[in-house]
Scaffold this active site. Structure first.
Site, PDB file in Angstrom:
ATOM      1  CE  LYS A 199     -10.059  26.760  26.566  1.00 16.61           C
ATOM      2  NZ  LYS A 199      -9.090  25.826  25.964  1.00 16.61           N
ATOM      3  CG  ASP A 203      -8.878  24.731  29.429  1.00 15.41           C
ATOM      4  OD1 ASP A 203      -8.195  24.439  28.440  1.00 15.41           O
ATOM      5  OD2 ASP A 203      -8.518  25.586  30.258  1.00 15.41           O
ATOM      6  N   GLY A 223       2.280  21.077  37.154  1.00 13.48           N
ATOM      7  CA  GLY A 223       0.870  20.704  37.217  1.00 13.48           C
ATOM      8  C   GLY A 223       0.676  19.244  37.579  1.00 13.48           C
ATOM      9  CG  PHE A 224      -1.220  18.079  40.714  1.00 14.27           C
ATOM     10  CD1 PHE A 224      -2.512  17.897  41.174  1.00 14.27           C
ATOM     11  CD2 PHE A 224      -0.492  19.150  41.188  1.00 14.27           C
ATOM     12  CE1 PHE A 224      -3.068  18.782  42.090  1.00 14.27           C
ATOM     13  CE2 PHE A 224      -1.043  20.041  42.101  1.00 14.27           C
ATOM     14  CZ  PHE A 224      -2.333  19.856  42.560  1.00 14.27           C
ATOM     15  N   GLY A 225      -2.796  18.017  36.882  1.00 14.85           N
ATOM     16  CA  GLY A 225      -4.151  17.822  36.359  1.00 14.85           C
ATOM     17  C   GLY A 225      -4.136  16.796  35.240  1.00 14.85           C
ATOM     18  CD1 TRP A 238      -2.549  10.433  35.468  1.00 17.14           C
ATOM     19  CD2 TRP A 238      -3.814  10.768  33.637  1.00 17.14           C
ATOM     20  NE1 TRP A 238      -3.119   9.232  35.120  1.00 17.14           N
ATOM     21  CE2 TRP A 238      -3.904   9.408  34.012  1.00 17.14           C
ATOM     22  CE3 TRP A 238      -4.527  11.215  32.524  1.00 17.14           C
ATOM     23  CZ2 TRP A 238      -4.669   8.495  33.296  1.00 17.14           C
ATOM     24  CZ3 TRP A 238      -5.299  10.307  31.819  1.00 17.14           C
ATOM     25  CH2 TRP A 238      -5.373   8.968  32.192  1.00 17.14           C
TER      26      TRP A 238
END
Ligand code: 2IT
Length: 441
Positions: free
Chosen positions: A118, A158, A230-232, A236
């Site tokens: 990461k 990410d 969330g709306f990332g 989505w």
């Protein structure tokens, strides 16, 4: 754990992630003295190496900005380092170590040969222009490119890193390395080596996993009310597939509050989530402004306050607390599939498990994202691209296999499944065996 706490005081997310895995594997570990002899756990909980670097860039006002960049190469026992890059103001080594550790087990679950890594930066994309994002990505790659390579370490997106950022990063990598293959990053654009369905894959995979989990419990997702944080990119894809499967998405949330959508999200609203992410405003209220009458914004509230059947955390670690879990139950929720990495606090997980609420952990549920990155690597290595159907079929198979591994290692005496235990043991056994067979290194 005591040894690790003494060595890394204050690294709370990292210690939390390790604790969860060690609790799950204790019994099976004790049945394998050969693991103990080779100090597998002591070796597995520490990253192989961490690169830390300064990233300096100039903002639109001409002011010099300085951030920290990292790449944590956690474990390469089963393949090259693989995992995303996170751009978020709260990024610390602890956060990236927890994510790299989780990634190692998740990647093992995908059935593909990928080690865990990461990386990222404390760069805050909120309020930044496209030009600033590009300059930051270029400055970040100026340091990162020496650490990565198609057979060594393959980063992806990410939180805060999507197709736009991968484009800027890949452009700079090619310029610096003078290598024009397509294999060093995944999540690329479809015209320059990206896999069809990679953008959708985390959300799609999460819903395929949820379907298998519900099926095993004798239930079905059709007509169920789903709430999503969330709306990332991940949220989505999850909204899109949930709608395709006939579920009703009645809420999405952001740092500013929740948007309640009593009649369920529409395809138009789902598409608008992409604009919300691209704007870098980080406000879910924009959905209610765009669709007045359909979506109602409530400031300061989470998605977990909205009555539902199924909760899908798709935003950030520790976003769902024990109190949230209690509120969900009181509101009729009976299933939570964690899509974000470590999205639920330990108290929330224990509450779900002790109160008959179906729960599955992020490293199983969200593995479709990195699995499809693995499929992108395969296509890149073969210099070809598969159709959407081919990618989707493979993603489906992989999620089914992950579900089977959870059932194999997590089935309780009463026939129900402890998905946390199942996922952790399955991932651990694969990585531990690979480490053992390759000697003390
Ligand atoms: O958490 C994750 O699995 C990701 N951010 C995706 C990593 C990848 O390499 O596709």
């Amino acid at each position: 754990m005591a040894m690790l706490q003494a060595k890394h005081p204050g690294e709370s997310e990292y210690l939390q992630a390790v604790q969860e895995v060690l609790e799950s594997i204790e019994e099976i570990y004790n049945q394998h003295p050969e693991f103990e002899k080779a100090k597998i756990v002591e070796r597995m909980v520490e990253p192989d190496r961490i690169f830390t670097f300064r990233v300096t860039w100039v903002d639109d006002r001409g002011e010099v900005q300085s951030n920290l960049g990292y790449r944590v190469q956690f474990n390469s026992a089963i393949g090259p380092y693989k995992g995303g890059l996170r751009f978020h103001r709260a990024v610390t080594p602890s956060m990236l170590k927890f994510l790299g550790f989780e990634q190692t087990f998740k990647n093992a679950l995908t059935t593909l040969p990928m080690g865990g890594a990461k990386g990222g930066s404390d760069f805050d994309p909120v309020g930044k222009s496209d030009a600033e994002i590009m300059r930051f990505c270029q400055a970040f790659m100026l340091e990162l490119w020496r650490c990565i390579g198609p057979d060594q370490d393959i980063p992806a997106g990410d939180v805060g890193v999507g197709g736009r950022e991968i484009g800027f990063l890949n452009g700079m990598y090619q310029k610096l390395a003078r290598e024009y293959h397509t294999g060093v990053l995944t999540g690329k654009g479809a015209t320059w080596g990206g896999s069809i369905l990679r953008p959708e894959a985390t959300g799609f995979g999460a819903l395929y996993f949820t379907q298998h989990l519900l099926h095993k419990a004798g239930k079905d997702i059709k007509d169920k009310k789903v709430v999503i944080s969330g709306f990332g990119n991940v949220a989505w894809g999850a909204v899109k597939k949930a709608m395709q499967l006939g579920a009703k998405v009645v809420a999405i949330s952001g740092p500013d509050g929740v948007c309640v959508v009593p009649d369920g999200m529409t395809a138009e609203m789902n598409d608008y989530m992409l604009d919300m992410r691209a704007s870098n405003r980080n406000m879910v209220e924009d959905m209610a402004v765009k669709f007045p009458g359909k979506a109602q914004f409530i400031a300061g509230k989470k998605a977990w306050s909205v009555p539902c059947d199924i909760a899908l955390p798709c935003a950030f670690q520790n976003e769902l607390s024990e109190d949230d879990a209690k509120e969900l139950k009181a509101n009729g929720c009976w299933c939570c599939c964690e899509v974000s990495n470590m999205g639920c606090q330990p108290g929330a997980i224990h509450f779900f498990q002790n109160n008959g609420i179906l729960f599955a952990p992020g490293k199983a549920v969200n593995a479709g994202g990195v699995a499809t990155s693995g499929l992108e690597m395969t296509q890149n290595a073969a210099h070809l691209s598969w159709t959407a159907q081919e990618v989707d079929d493979r993603l489906h198979q992989i999620m089914q296999s992950i579900h089977e591994q959870c059932v194999k290692f997590g089935t309780r005496a009463d026939g129900s499944v402890d998905y946390v235990k199942g996922a952790n043991i399955a991932g651990f056994m694969k990585v531990a065996t690979a480490m053992l067979e390759q000697g003390i290194i």
